[in-house]
Design an enzyme around this catalytic site. Structure first.
Site, PDB file in Angstrom:
ATOM      1  N   GLU A 285       0.822  -1.221   0.000  1.00 50.20           N
ATOM      2  CA  GLU A 285       0.000   0.000   0.000  1.00 50.20           C
ATOM      3  C   GLU A 285       0.850   1.262   0.000  1.00 50.20           C
ATOM      4  O   GLU A 285       0.408   2.313  -0.450  1.00 50.20           O
ATOM      5  CB  GLU A 285      -0.929   0.015   1.231  1.00 50.20           C
ATOM      6  CG  GLU A 285      -2.270  -0.618   0.943  1.00 50.20           C
ATOM      7  CD  GLU A 285      -3.303  -0.403   2.054  1.00 50.20           C
ATOM      8  OE1 GLU A 285      -4.335  -1.069   1.979  1.00 50.20           O
ATOM      9  OE2 GLU A 285      -3.093   0.394   2.988  1.00 50.20           O
ATOM     10  N   HIS A 306       8.176 -26.308  -1.879  1.00 47.06           N
ATOM     11  CA  HIS A 306       7.508 -27.426  -2.552  1.00 47.06           C
ATOM     12  C   HIS A 306       6.308 -26.948  -3.377  1.00 47.06           C
ATOM     13  O   HIS A 306       5.500 -27.752  -3.811  1.00 47.06           O
ATOM     14  CB  HIS A 306       7.088 -28.471  -1.514  1.00 47.06           C
ATOM     15  CG  HIS A 306       8.260 -29.030  -0.772  1.00 47.06           C
ATOM     16  ND1 HIS A 306       8.794 -30.271  -1.019  1.00 47.06           N
ATOM     17  CD2 HIS A 306       9.042 -28.479   0.195  1.00 47.06           C
ATOM     18  CE1 HIS A 306       9.843 -30.461  -0.233  1.00 47.06           C
ATOM     19  NE2 HIS A 306      10.011 -29.385   0.519  1.00 47.06           N
ATOM     20  N   LYS A 420     -14.357  -0.155  -3.343  1.00 46.53           N
ATOM     21  CA  LYS A 420     -15.429   0.237  -2.407  1.00 46.53           C
ATOM     22  C   LYS A 420     -16.528   0.983  -3.151  1.00 46.53           C
ATOM     23  O   LYS A 420     -17.714   0.736  -2.931  1.00 46.53           O
ATOM     24  CB  LYS A 420     -14.867   1.134  -1.299  1.00 46.53           C
ATOM     25  CG  LYS A 420     -13.963   0.408  -0.329  1.00 46.53           C
ATOM     26  CD  LYS A 420     -13.647   1.322   0.843  1.00 46.53           C
ATOM     27  CE  LYS A 420     -12.491   0.799   1.662  1.00 46.53           C
ATOM     28  NZ  LYS A 420     -12.001   1.769   2.608  1.00 46.53           N
TER      29      LYS A 420
HETATM   30  O1  PA5 Z   1      -3.780   0.911   5.955  1.00 43.55           O
HETATM   31  C1  PA5 Z   1      -4.898   1.353   5.849  1.00 43.55           C
HETATM   32  O2  PA5 Z   1      -5.143   2.554   5.983  1.00 43.55           O
HETATM   33  C2  PA5 Z   1      -6.066   0.435   5.555  1.00 43.55           C
HETATM   34  O3  PA5 Z   1      -5.676  -0.876   5.420  1.00 43.55           O
HETATM   35  C3  PA5 Z   1      -7.081   0.529   6.686  1.00 43.55           C
HETATM   36  O4  PA5 Z   1      -6.459   0.199   7.889  1.00 43.55           O
HETATM   37  C4  PA5 Z   1      -8.266  -0.384   6.432  1.00 43.55           C
HETATM   38  O5  PA5 Z   1      -8.874  -0.035   5.210  1.00 43.55           O
HETATM   39  C5  PA5 Z   1      -9.264  -0.277   7.548  1.00 43.55           C
HETATM   40  O6  PA5 Z   1      -9.684   1.035   7.700  1.00 43.55           O
HETATM   41  P1  PA5 Z   1     -10.390   1.535   9.023  1.00 43.55           P
HETATM   42  O7  PA5 Z   1      -9.433   1.381  10.134  1.00 43.55           O
HETATM   43  O8  PA5 Z   1     -10.746   2.944   8.756  1.00 43.55           O
HETATM   44  O9  PA5 Z   1     -11.615   0.646   9.202  1.00 43.55           O
END
Ligand code: PA5
Length: 434
Positions: A285, A306, A420
């Site tokens: 990310e 494996h 989303k």
């Molecule tokens: O790293 C990030 O920002 C995301 O993976 C969020 O943690 C994830 O989408 C969950 O979001 P939230 O904590 O707002 O529910």
């Protein structure tokens, strides 16, 4: 200090290549610590580690103690950065089967709200039958669909079982200090809350209550975890190639620019699998944007030798590996003797499993390096709570520096919103009609 060994990348990069990057790593490190880069409103994680417990940490420990005393099961609701860190920590420290044999006093820990699978949900319902349980709802935004659906159902289950007042004592919310739906719900319902600071993004939040409360419920010494991270903050502040963070960030950058666009992050510990998942999110990310980034893949050795071994050895030469090693535990396991020796294993009689594992590691390293796959190794040393904290901080710092070297903002994730929006449209969520 974590030892990063780059002696198995020299076929691909040279010492002059590495030294030529010194200024760039230096600049990226400074951009991070001085807060002069993109995403600089999300640098709170740099200063989360503390040598002495804070008031928030004391409250976390007290809540964990109450949960341990009153619950057979603790359900942690969250997804992505609000889920991977605590699960990674618990599975690494206590093994993937950590729940077996646990109950009140040392509750089982299950994770929910990280999928939309009905089977997974039904399984959780079975596991909760007849059990006393408590929940932590972790969501910075408070609006993420997967945890929100799980929260609604679990909360009602608790209210039916313990009444509204009884349920209140079993629900903990970990969220933004001021805004979001979860903050509002917690305030209205009177749930105990812990904070995800606004300047700490999800994937950098493991050293907040997000990671610390579940770890404490699992019986992990969170003060030691934080002390290890606090020491790492000092140790890895070093501005030279003696800093293993620099070596890791610089070498992966050089390899990427030589066409190695996949990184396999591997350990020889089955308990490390979720740590690989946490690392995957952290780097994926943070770096995967603007059509750039090393694709992060995690693997468990020797098991995946494996399955993925053939691809690594002889497939397309577009990958490199980072192998993580830990010192073996004190309690050794030894290969026994069998006078018939039908399995032909007597040549290993009396040898420890750790010895066999070490030869597998060395053999794999040599084979993959010979096959044209550069291998970085990370020797973590002994696995304990301090090391866990150190490792989290080390990898977060490496990631921030790497991403700035790549020229991307390490702290946003605009691409995550795409699925989303489509999902909300298909579900008919108001505001997503077109
Ligand atoms: O790293 C990030 O920002 C995301 O993976 C969020 O943690 C994830 O989408 C969950 O979001 P939230 O904590 O707002 O529910």
């Amino acid at each position: 200090m974590i030892k990063v060994d780059i002696s198995n990348v020299w076929g691909e990069v040279s010492l002059p290549d590495l030294l030529a990057l010194e200024k760039e790593v230096f600049a990226a490190h400074n951009t991070l610590t001085e807060g002069t880069g993109e995403g600089n409103d999300f640098l709170g994680w740099l200063n989360l580690p503390v040598a002495e417990p804070t008031e928030e940490m004391r409250r976390i420990s007290a809540a964990a103690e109450r949960i341990r005393e009153s619950s057979d099961v603790f359900v942690v609701v969250g997804i992505g950065g609000s889920y991977l860190g605590p699960r990674a920590a618990i599975e690494l420290m206590q093994g993937p089967n950590h729940n077996i044999g646990k109950g009140k006093g040392n509750p089982q820990i299950f994770f929910a709200g990280n999928s939309l699978s009905t089977r997974h949900w039904n399984e959780l319902m079975r596991l909760l039958e007849g059990k006393d349980f408590s929940i932590a709802i972790i969501s910075k935004s408070g609006t993420t669909t997967e945890p929100a659906i799980a929260t609604r159902a679990l909360r009602w289950m608790l209210e039916r079982k313990y009444g509204t007042d009884g349920a209140k004592k079993r629900i903990y919310a970990i969220t933004d200090p001021c805004k979001g739906a979860l903050r509002q719900m917690a305030s209205e319902e009177g749930w105990e809350t812990f904070v995800i600071p606004p300047n700490v993004g999800g994937r950098y939040s493991v050293l907040t209550a997000v990671g610390l409360l579940p770890m404490a419920v699992a019986g992990i010494d969170i003060n030691a975890v934080m002390a290890g991270a606090a020491e790492a903050k000092e140790t890895y502040n070093l501005r030279s190639f003696e800093n293993p963070v620099w070596l890791y960030a610089a070498v992966r950058n050089l390899l990427y620019h030589r066409g190695k666009c996949i990184e396999l992050f591997e350990s020889f510990e089955p308990g490390f699998k979720m740590m690989g998942g946490w690392w995957q999110q952290l780097f994926g990310e943070s770096e995967g944007k603007d059509n750039k980034g090393i694709f992060p893949v995690t693997a468990e050795l020797t098991a995946d030798l494996h399955s993925l071994g053939q691809m690594i050895q002889q497939g397309e030469r577009n990958m490199f590996e980072t192998m993580v090693r830990f010192a073996p535990p004190e309690k050794a396991a030894v290969v026994g003797s069998d006078w018939k020796n039908l399995d032909g294993l007597n040549y290993l009689e009396g040898k420890t499993l750790a010895f066999v594992d070490e030869q597998a590691y060395l053999g794999t390293l040599a084979a993959h390096a010979d096959g044209g796959v550069p291998v970085i190794t990370m020797d973590m040393g002994e696995l304990n709570e301090e090391k866990l904290g150190e490792m989290f901080y080390f990898l977060e710092l490496s990631c921030g520096i790497s991403a700035y070297m790549l020229g991307v903002n390490p702290f946003n994730q605009p691409g995550v919103e795409y699925y989303k929006r489509n999902m909300f449209h298909l579900l008919g969520k108001p505001g997503y009609e077109s």
